[in-house]
Design a protein around this motif. Sequence first.
Motif, PDB file in Angstrom:
ATOM      1  N   ILE A  49      68.641 -49.401 115.368  1.00 16.17           N
ATOM      2  CA  ILE A  49      70.210 -50.160 116.696  1.00 16.17           C
ATOM      3  C   ILE A  49      69.584 -51.344 116.980  1.00 16.17           C
ATOM      4  CG2 ILE A  49      71.729 -50.499 118.497  1.00 16.17           C
ATOM      5  CD1 ILE A  49      71.506 -47.733 118.606  1.00 16.17           C
ATOM      6  N   ALA A  50      68.972 -52.569 116.136  1.00 22.45           N
ATOM      7  CA  ALA A  50      68.249 -53.759 116.049  1.00 22.45           C
ATOM      8  C   ALA A  50      68.531 -54.366 117.296  1.00 22.45           C
ATOM      9  CB  ALA A  50      67.717 -54.094 115.066  1.00 22.45           C
ATOM     10  N   ASN A  51      69.421 -54.723 117.683  1.00 28.09           N
ATOM     11  CA  ASN A  51      70.246 -55.618 118.712  1.00 28.09           C
ATOM     12  C   ASN A  51      71.003 -55.625 119.449  1.00 28.09           C
ATOM     13  OD1 ASN A  51      71.316 -58.893 117.883  1.00 28.09           O
ATOM     14  ND2 ASN A  51      70.241 -58.640 119.574  1.00 28.09           N
ATOM     15  N   PRO A  52      70.502 -54.108 120.673  1.00 26.14           N
ATOM     16  CA  PRO A  52      71.573 -53.491 121.112  1.00 26.14           C
ATOM     17  C   PRO A  52      72.045 -54.015 122.775  1.00 26.14           C
ATOM     18  CG  PRO A  52      68.981 -52.598 121.910  1.00 26.14           C
ATOM     19  CD  PRO A  52      69.100 -53.929 120.269  1.00 26.14           C
ATOM     20  N   ILE A  53      71.763 -56.052 122.682  1.00 27.34           N
ATOM     21  CA  ILE A  53      72.519 -56.221 123.775  1.00 27.34           C
ATOM     22  C   ILE A  53      74.076 -57.206 123.093  1.00 27.34           C
ATOM     23  CG2 ILE A  53      70.867 -56.618 124.732  1.00 27.34           C
ATOM     24  CD1 ILE A  53      70.525 -60.243 123.492  1.00 27.34           C
ATOM     25  N   ASN A  54      73.897 -57.144 121.484  1.00 31.83           N
ATOM     26  CA  ASN A  54      74.923 -57.488 120.984  1.00 31.83           C
ATOM     27  C   ASN A  54      75.561 -56.519 120.195  1.00 31.83           C
ATOM     28  OD1 ASN A  54      75.317 -60.700 121.570  1.00 31.83           O
ATOM     29  ND2 ASN A  54      73.229 -60.637 120.315  1.00 31.83           N
ATOM     30  N   CYS A  55      75.810 -55.593 120.523  1.00 33.88           N
ATOM     31  CA  CYS A  55      76.379 -53.902 119.332  1.00 33.88           C
ATOM     32  C   CYS A  55      77.285 -53.041 120.374  1.00 33.88           C
ATOM     33  CB  CYS A  55      75.280 -53.450 118.598  1.00 33.88           C
ATOM     34  SG  CYS A  55      74.643 -52.127 118.863  1.00 33.88           S
ATOM     35  N   PRO A  56      78.236 -52.576 120.231  1.00 31.47           N
ATOM     36  CA  PRO A  56      78.664 -51.925 121.627  1.00 31.47           C
ATOM     37  C   PRO A  56      78.283 -51.046 122.115  1.00 31.47           C
ATOM     38  CG  PRO A  56      80.462 -52.655 119.589  1.00 31.47           C
ATOM     39  CD  PRO A  56      79.095 -52.810 119.025  1.00 31.47           C
ATOM     40  N   TRP A  57      77.315 -49.926 121.070  1.00 35.10           N
ATOM     41  CA  TRP A  57      76.397 -48.924 122.143  1.00 35.10           C
ATOM     42  C   TRP A  57      75.695 -49.451 122.810  1.00 35.10           C
ATOM     43  CZ3 TRP A  57      74.829 -46.680 116.370  1.00 35.10           C
ATOM     44  CH2 TRP A  57      76.078 -45.590 115.549  1.00 35.10           C
ATOM     45  N   GLY A  58      75.074 -50.504 122.471  1.00 35.00           N
ATOM     46  CA  GLY A  58      73.731 -51.267 123.476  1.00 35.00           C
ATOM     47  C   GLY A  58      74.816 -51.471 124.841  1.00 35.00           C
TER      48      GLY A  58
ATOM     49  N   TRP B  92      68.368 -56.648 130.093  1.00 36.20           N
ATOM     50  CA  TRP B  92      69.043 -56.156 129.208  1.00 36.20           C
ATOM     51  C   TRP B  92      67.523 -56.024 127.679  1.00 36.20           C
ATOM     52  CZ3 TRP B  92      74.615 -56.092 127.685  1.00 36.20           C
ATOM     53  CH2 TRP B  92      75.629 -55.942 128.816  1.00 36.20           C
ATOM     54  N   LYS B  93      67.671 -57.944 127.918  1.00 33.95           N
ATOM     55  CA  LYS B  93      67.011 -58.283 126.621  1.00 33.95           C
ATOM     56  C   LYS B  93      65.268 -57.663 126.633  1.00 33.95           C
ATOM     57  CE  LYS B  93      68.950 -62.944 126.507  1.00 33.95           C
ATOM     58  NZ  LYS B  93      68.314 -64.727 126.834  1.00 33.95           N
ATOM     59  N   LYS B  94      64.984 -57.303 127.532  1.00 33.12           N
ATOM     60  CA  LYS B  94      63.471 -56.418 128.299  1.00 33.12           C
ATOM     61  C   LYS B  94      63.466 -55.052 126.988  1.00 33.12           C
ATOM     62  CE  LYS B  94      62.673 -58.581 132.311  1.00 33.12           C
ATOM     63  NZ  LYS B  94      62.411 -57.708 133.465  1.00 33.12           N
ATOM     64  N   HIS B  95      64.775 -54.695 126.744  1.00 33.57           N
ATOM     65  CA  HIS B  95      65.093 -53.189 125.825  1.00 33.57           C
ATOM     66  C   HIS B  95      65.091 -53.774 124.515  1.00 33.57           C
ATOM     67  CE1 HIS B  95      64.003 -51.649 129.916  1.00 33.57           C
ATOM     68  NE2 HIS B  95      64.815 -52.331 130.052  1.00 33.57           N
ATOM     69  N   ASP B  96      65.243 -54.890 123.792  1.00 32.30           N
ATOM     70  CA  ASP B  96      66.004 -55.058 123.000  1.00 32.30           C
ATOM     71  C   ASP B  96      64.971 -55.436 121.274  1.00 32.30           C
ATOM     72  OD1 ASP B  96      66.914 -56.956 120.620  1.00 32.30           O
ATOM     73  OD2 ASP B  96      69.365 -56.962 122.021  1.00 32.30           O
ATOM     74  N   ALA B  97      64.691 -54.883 120.697  1.00 33.37           N
ATOM     75  CA  ALA B  97      63.858 -55.091 119.474  1.00 33.37           C
ATOM     76  C   ALA B  97      63.808 -56.740 119.375  1.00 33.37           C
ATOM     77  CB  ALA B  97      64.123 -54.107 118.620  1.00 33.37           C
ATOM     78  N   THR B  98      64.787 -56.822 118.499  1.00 31.93           N
ATOM     79  CA  THR B  98      65.416 -58.523 118.275  1.00 31.93           C
ATOM     80  C   THR B  98      64.962 -59.825 119.108  1.00 31.93           C
ATOM     81  OG1 THR B  98      67.107 -57.685 117.621  1.00 31.93           O
ATOM     82  CG2 THR B  98      66.731 -60.021 117.900  1.00 31.93           C
TER      83      THR B  98
END
Length: 295
Positions: A176-185, A200-206
């Motif tokens: 899940i490479a960009n969780p702030i932009n997907c339903p799961w994240g 949220w961005k502090k925990h998002d790989a992208t």
Amino acid sequence: MPFETNATVPSFGGRLLKLSHASTAIGSSMALNLYLPPQASDFNKVPWIFYLAGLTCTGDNGAEKGFFQAAASQNGVAIVYPDTSPREPRYDGDDASYDFGRAAGFYINASKAPYSATYKMESYIIDELYDALPKEFPLDPARVSIMGHSMGGHGALTLFLKYSKKFKSVSAFAPIANPINCPWGQKAFGGYIGDDQSEWKKHDATELVKTFKGPLEILIDVGTGDNFYKQKQLLPENFEAAAKEAGLTVGANGINIRYQTDYDHSYYFISTFAADHIDHHMRFLVKPQADLISF
């Protein structure tokens, strides 16, 4: 913080240890698996790799289905299989859905009550297991890598990008490479962190890769037949675009995202490419030749 060995399972000449311990980070008992290859002994501390599992999983799934032990035995590397969330104490509704709460810790430290009391999977991996395991088992504390699948792929990427000095290498299966932009994240971060999307961005790989300094080599495999990839839950293309914008190398000898034709999200997919990921990590985990010379 002693570990209790509840079972020992012979595997490819080594031993799979089924462990439990009282976690100080989580505040309750936690279970995990540790594979020690035949090369591990009191006189030979081996390198080791964290494997972080995905949604609905425990520390057993990767050990039983991932087929990592064969390549780990051949290469003399240990594999640590942690659980995916706290299992106790329980909260109202924490098992109401598969993608939040129990078995869905997302490898972050929750900051929103009530989860902030015990959902501290980031600290559990980075501080507790990272420090405690080499004290009780023949693991080299200076040679550690990390990989994961799906939610665990998110965990592997983000923990590496945040704590790169702790790890020699990183890889991921269908992260899940960009969780702030997907339903799961969005569901997980809203529940564990709250409404402040800057947190949220502090925990998002992208988001994290945009500011990463220095060379970066990552192996990522994604199946083109993966329904979650098709549903835009994984978004590896966003991670790749962010890496390019940051001036990082994308492709061989850089961020190598391989789209595997027709493969799905399952452990059939993971086991097919498990040896490739072990080989990737061994490039970074093998001791320099100079360190092997004795006088």
